[in-house]
Design an enzyme around this catalytic site. Structure first.
Site, PDB file in Angstrom:
ATOM      1  N   LEU A   1     -12.353  -2.626  -7.017  1.00 49.92           N
ATOM      2  CA  LEU A   1     -11.704  -1.518  -5.914  1.00 49.92           C
ATOM      3  C   LEU A   1     -10.470  -0.911  -6.663  1.00 49.92           C
ATOM      4  CD1 LEU A   1     -12.214  -2.451  -2.523  1.00 49.92           C
ATOM      5  CD2 LEU A   1     -13.842  -1.551  -3.771  1.00 49.92           C
ATOM      6  N   HIS A   2     -10.315   0.462  -6.570  1.00 51.19           N
ATOM      7  CA  HIS A   2      -9.001   0.990  -7.009  1.00 51.19           C
ATOM      8  C   HIS A   2      -8.315   1.822  -5.929  1.00 51.19           C
ATOM      9  CE1 HIS A   2     -11.600   4.642  -7.579  1.00 51.19           C
ATOM     10  NE2 HIS A   2     -12.185   3.897  -8.563  1.00 51.19           N
TER      11      HIS A   2
ATOM     12  N   HIS B   1     -10.868   4.001  -4.148  1.00 53.68           N
ATOM     13  CA  HIS B   1     -11.530   3.438  -2.921  1.00 53.68           C
ATOM     14  C   HIS B   1     -10.767   3.093  -1.750  1.00 53.68           C
ATOM     15  CE1 HIS B   1     -14.040   1.844  -6.525  1.00 53.68           C
ATOM     16  NE2 HIS B   1     -14.796   2.436  -5.878  1.00 53.68           N
TER      17      HIS B   1
ATOM     18  N   SER C   1     -13.727   2.782 -11.953  1.00 50.21           N
ATOM     19  CA  SER C   1     -13.635   1.412 -11.982  1.00 50.21           C
ATOM     20  C   SER C   1     -13.876   1.000 -13.531  1.00 50.21           C
ATOM     21  CB  SER C   1     -14.823   0.596 -11.245  1.00 50.21           C
ATOM     22  OG  SER C   1     -14.709   0.971 -10.103  1.00 50.21           O
TER      23      SER C   1
END
Ligand code: PAF
Length: 309
Positions: free
Chosen positions: A33-34, A37, A188
C-alpha cells in the site's frame, strides 16, 4: 483493525455492521500500500461505516510469472497503513480461499474494452483475471461501495461495465491518481525502480504534461499531441509499449480530441513496466466537462461518473 482470512468470518463482520444500520466500503488491493491506496481507504472511511481493505495478489491477472513472483508482499506494513487510514478489516485470504480446489469459473468482459491498450499488450486474459477476482471479492465482501484508483483507468471502465452488465448491487467510485512531487504516479511497482530508472521515470508525467500543455494551447490533433508526448520519453531513452489517445468511454482510437479522450501510456523503465494516463478534455480545463465527474484542473484522469449497479 482485524486481519480476516476467511469469507465466513468476513461475512459475520459485514452482517453485524448491517444489523446496526451501517454501510460497508471495499478497497480492493494487491498490497504494498502507498499513498494512492491510502487516499482510497480514507475516502471509503469517510463514506461508509466500515471499511474493508482486501489484500490478495491475484495470480490470474499476471501474464508474466516473474512479475507475480517479484510483486512486493508486505502484509504487516499494509495492515498498519490501512488501519491508520481508517480501515477496520484487512481481508487477506489465501489463494485456496479465493480459488478453492476445482475452481473453473471465470467472469469476462468481452470486446474492445478488454482488447485495447493493456489488453492488446498484456492480453485480454489480464482483465479476465481482474474481473474474475473483483467479482469474487464483491461477492465475498458484499460492499455498498468499492473504490478504485484512476491510474488504472481501463480497469475502472472494465469493472464498471461488469457491474452494469451483471447488475451487481455496488457503487464503483474512482479517485484521482496520487503522484510524487515530481509527478510520477504512485505504483506498488515503483519500489523496484533503481535510482537511475526512478530518475528516468519522471519522463512519463513530463510526456503527459507536454501533451496537456499543447492541448491547453488549442491543439486538438491527436498525432500532434502524441508527438509532444514522445519528446520527453525519447530524451530519457525510454521506448514506450504504447502511447495512445483514445475515447474516454470506449477506448476507440481518436484522431482528434473533440470528445472526452484519454491519453494512455505504458512504458518499460528498466525491468519495471509503468502505466499512466490523463483525461484530455476538448474544452478549456476551467470549463465544466459534460458527463465527466471530478476532472481536475491537471487533466489527470477520473473516469466517467460512478454508476450504481
Ligand atoms: O488494481 C489492483 O490492485 C488489482 O487489479 C485489483 C483491483 C485489486 C484486483 O486484483
Amino acid at each position: 483493525m482485524r486481519i480476516v482470512r476467511t469469507t465466513a468470518e468476513l461475512r459475520d463482520h459485514v452482517r453485524a455492521v448491517r444489523a446496526d444500520g451501517g454501510t460497508v466500503g471495499l478497497v480492493p488491493t494487491m498490497g504494498a500500500l502507498h499513498a494512492g491506496h491510502v487516499s482510497l481507504v480514507e475516502a471509503a472511511a469517510g463514506r461508509t461505516t466500515s471499511t474493508v481493505v482486501s489484500l490478495f495478489v491475484n495470480p490470474r491477472q499476471f501474464g508474466d510469472a516473474a512479475d507475480l513472483t517479484n510483486y512486493p508482499r508486505t502484509e504487516a506494513e499494509d495492515a498498519a497503513r490501512a488501519g491508520a487510514a481508517g480501515a477496520d478489516v484487512l481481508f487477506a485470504p489465501g489463494v485456496d480461499e479465493v480459488y478453492p480446489d476445482g475452481f473453473v469459473s471465470e467472469v469476462r468482459v468481452s470486446g474492445p474494452l478488454t482488447e485495447r491498450l493493456e489488453g492488446a499488450h498484456r492480453g485480454p486474459e489480464h482483465f479476465h483475471g481482474v474481473t474474475t477476482v473483483v467479482a469474487k471479492l464483491l461477492n465475498m465482501v458484499g460492499p455498498d461501495v468499492a473504490f478504485f484508483g484512476a491510474k488504472d483507468a481501463q480497469q475502472v471502465l472494465v469493472v464498471r461495465r461488469m457491474v452494469r452488465d451483471l447488475d451487481l448491487p455496488v457503487e464503483i467510485v474512482a479517485l484521482p491518481t496520487v503522484r510524487e512531487p515530481d509527478g510520477l504516479a504512485l505504483s506498488s511497482r515503483n519500489v523496484r525502480l533503481s535510482a537511475d530508472d526512478r530518475a528516468r521515470a519522471v519522463a512519463i508525467p513530463r510526456a503527459i504534461d507536454a501533451a496537456l500543455a499543447l492541448l491547453a494551447a488549442g491543439e486538438r490533433d491527436a498525432a500532434a499531441l502524441l508527438g509532444a508526448a514522445a519528446g520527453p520519453l525519447a530524451d530519457a531513452g525510454l521506448t514506450p509499449e504504447y502511447v495512445a489517445i483514445v475515447d474516454a468511454a470506449t477506448l476507440a482510437p481518436r484522431g482528434t480530441v473533440d470528445a472526452p479522450s484519454l491519453l494512455a501510456l505504458a512504458v518499460p523503465v528498466g525491468p519495471v513496466r509503468l502505466i499512466d494516463n490523463a483525461l484530455l478534455s476538448p474544452v478549456p480545463s476551467d470549463a465544466p466537462v459534460p458527463a465527466l465527474s471530478g476532472a481536475g484542473s491537471t487533466g489527470h484522469a477520473v473516469p466517467p461518473t460512478p454508476e450504481k449497479g
